[in-house]
Design a protein around this motif. Structure first.
Motif, PDB file in Angstrom:
ATOM      1  N   PRO A 107       1.205  -1.119  -0.177  1.00 10.52           N
ATOM      2  CA  PRO A 107       0.049  -0.039  -0.431  1.00 10.52           C
ATOM      3  C   PRO A 107       0.568   1.416  -0.135  1.00 10.52           C
ATOM      4  O   PRO A 107       2.290   1.115  -0.043  1.00 10.52           O
ATOM      5  CB  PRO A 107      -0.634  -0.104   1.289  1.00 10.52           C
ATOM      6  N   PRO A 144      -0.169   4.388   1.993  1.00 12.11           N
ATOM      7  CA  PRO A 144      -0.833   5.042   2.446  1.00 12.11           C
ATOM      8  C   PRO A 144      -0.548   6.362   2.265  1.00 12.11           C
ATOM      9  O   PRO A 144       1.070   6.915   2.743  1.00 12.11           O
ATOM     10  CB  PRO A 144      -1.029   4.735   3.738  1.00 12.11           C
ATOM     11  N   THR A 145      -1.080   7.853   2.877  1.00 15.31           N
ATOM     12  CA  THR A 145      -1.369   9.191   2.878  1.00 15.31           C
ATOM     13  C   THR A 145      -1.126   9.231   4.312  1.00 15.31           C
ATOM     14  O   THR A 145      -1.263  10.528   4.452  1.00 15.31           O
ATOM     15  CB  THR A 145      -2.293   9.748   2.593  1.00 15.31           C
ATOM     16  N   GLY A 151      -3.009   4.778   8.505  1.00 16.87           N
ATOM     17  CA  GLY A 151      -2.219   4.000   6.872  1.00 16.87           C
ATOM     18  C   GLY A 151      -0.884   3.386   6.958  1.00 16.87           C
ATOM     19  O   GLY A 151      -1.110   2.485   6.869  1.00 16.87           O
ATOM     20  N   SER A 192      -0.861  -0.843   7.023  1.00 14.58           N
ATOM     21  CA  SER A 192       0.513  -1.610   5.801  1.00 14.58           C
ATOM     22  C   SER A 192       1.072  -1.751   6.339  1.00 14.58           C
ATOM     23  O   SER A 192       1.565  -2.954   6.297  1.00 14.58           O
ATOM     24  CB  SER A 192       0.699  -0.675   4.742  1.00 14.58           C
ATOM     25  N   HIS A 232       2.107  11.695   2.107  1.00 14.73           N
ATOM     26  CA  HIS A 232       2.829  11.126   2.789  1.00 14.73           C
ATOM     27  C   HIS A 232       3.593  12.187   3.563  1.00 14.73           C
ATOM     28  O   HIS A 232       4.198  12.219   4.208  1.00 14.73           O
ATOM     29  CB  HIS A 232       3.300   9.558   2.871  1.00 14.73           C
ATOM     30  N   SER A 275       5.486   5.353   1.374  1.00 12.22           N
ATOM     31  CA  SER A 275       5.106   5.820   2.199  1.00 12.22           C
ATOM     32  C   SER A 275       5.125   4.788   3.582  1.00 12.22           C
ATOM     33  O   SER A 275       3.996   3.820   2.911  1.00 12.22           O
ATOM     34  CB  SER A 275       3.667   6.305   2.003  1.00 12.22           C
TER      35      SER A 275
END
Length: 281
Positions: free
Chosen positions: A113, A115-116, A120, A124, A176, A256
């Motif tokens: 993944p 994520p931001t 997240g 992940s 991120h 990220s």
């Protein structure tokens, strides 16, 4: 008291059978972001191969550790040849390769993944640990990362920080980079300039509403952006002489994942060293 043969057999049958842990999946990673997770969560014995970029010290801060493992070119042919049980890949890699073909070879592909936010990133990290059969290692990594974030948050840094590339590229909320600035206790000035997500901020907006500090990344692939006129503009040069600049040399901004805490710590340390840190509210 001595048991009879029949009694001993009956007792043995009643006892629980010893359990043996399932063997860890042999894994291969196909890009730097996957390499970070493999090196930080997996048992070294289960790593079959890392991406060739993992060997580049300019691109990868864990290159010395990565060079202990064979490198791959991230091709489907590499997968078939190396015969891993698990491949860590990006969505883009999955789109380019025939997943059905690889599945016929018994290969499981897990998309890493991107994520931001920290929620997240934590999720992940745990997901990747479970895929590798290393959930306990992932949990330990999460605990360490959360503790490091808490230490950063303990010292306030109420400054407006603008992440800026030489071409004017920046990052607002839902990126991120925003997660890094928040972890460092800073306010993301790109949001004040009207930017959400990834985009550019023009010189006029920066001049009309300058930040307290500029953050510039040391990404290898940013060398191509050096031709941009923004960084060479006289007014921008004057602004950069007046406003502090935090220039990061490591290349840990591109992925990220949990490693962003290292970028946040580097940002925070340099901001803390600036003279205005104790002069402004």
């Amino acid at each position: 008291m001595r048991l009879s043969t029949c009694g001993a057999l009956a007792l043995a049958a009643a006892l629980p059978l010893p359990t043996t842990a399932a063997p860890l999946p042999r894994l291969m990673s196909t890009n730097i972001c996957a390499d970070v997770l493999a090196l930080s969560i997996a048992d070294p014995a289960q790593i079959v191969s890392l991406s060739r970029h993992s060997q580049d010290v300019q691109r990868f801060s864990l290159a010395a550790k990565a060079r202990q493992f064979p490198a791959n070119e991230a091709t489907a042919e590499d997968v078939v040849h190396l015969k891993p049980d698990l491949v860590l890949a990006s969505r883009r890699w999955n789109a380019r390769h025939q997943q059905a073909l690889l599945k016929r070879h018994g290969v499981r592909i897990v998309t890493v993944p991107f994520p931001t936010d920290w929620e997240g990133i934590d999720a992940s990290t745990l997901q990747m640990g479970q895929a590798m059969g290393r959930e306990a290692a992932a949990q330990q990594l999460l605990a360490d990362t959360r503790a490091r974030r808490a230490r950063l948050q303990a010292r306030p840094r109420p400054f407006n920080a603008l992440y800026l590339r030489p071409n004017g590229g920046s990052a607002g909320v839902r990126t991120h980079v925003d997660a890094v600035l928040k972890a460092a206790g800073l306010r993301n000035h790109a949001t004040a300039l009207g930017l959400a997500g990834w985009g550019r901020v023009d010189l006029e907006r920066i001049l009309n509403n300058p930040p307290d500090v500029f953050i510039t990344p040391g990404l290898v692939n940013d060398l191509a952006y050096a031709r941009s006129g923004l960084s060479r503009h006289p007014q921008m040069k004057a602004l950069l002489e007046r406003i502090p600049v935090v220039a990061l040399q490591q290349n840990d901004w591109g992925c990220s994942n949990w490693q962003l805490i290292e970028a946040a710590e580097a940002v925070a340390a340099q901001v803390d060293a600036l003279k205005f840190s104790e002069q402004r509210p």
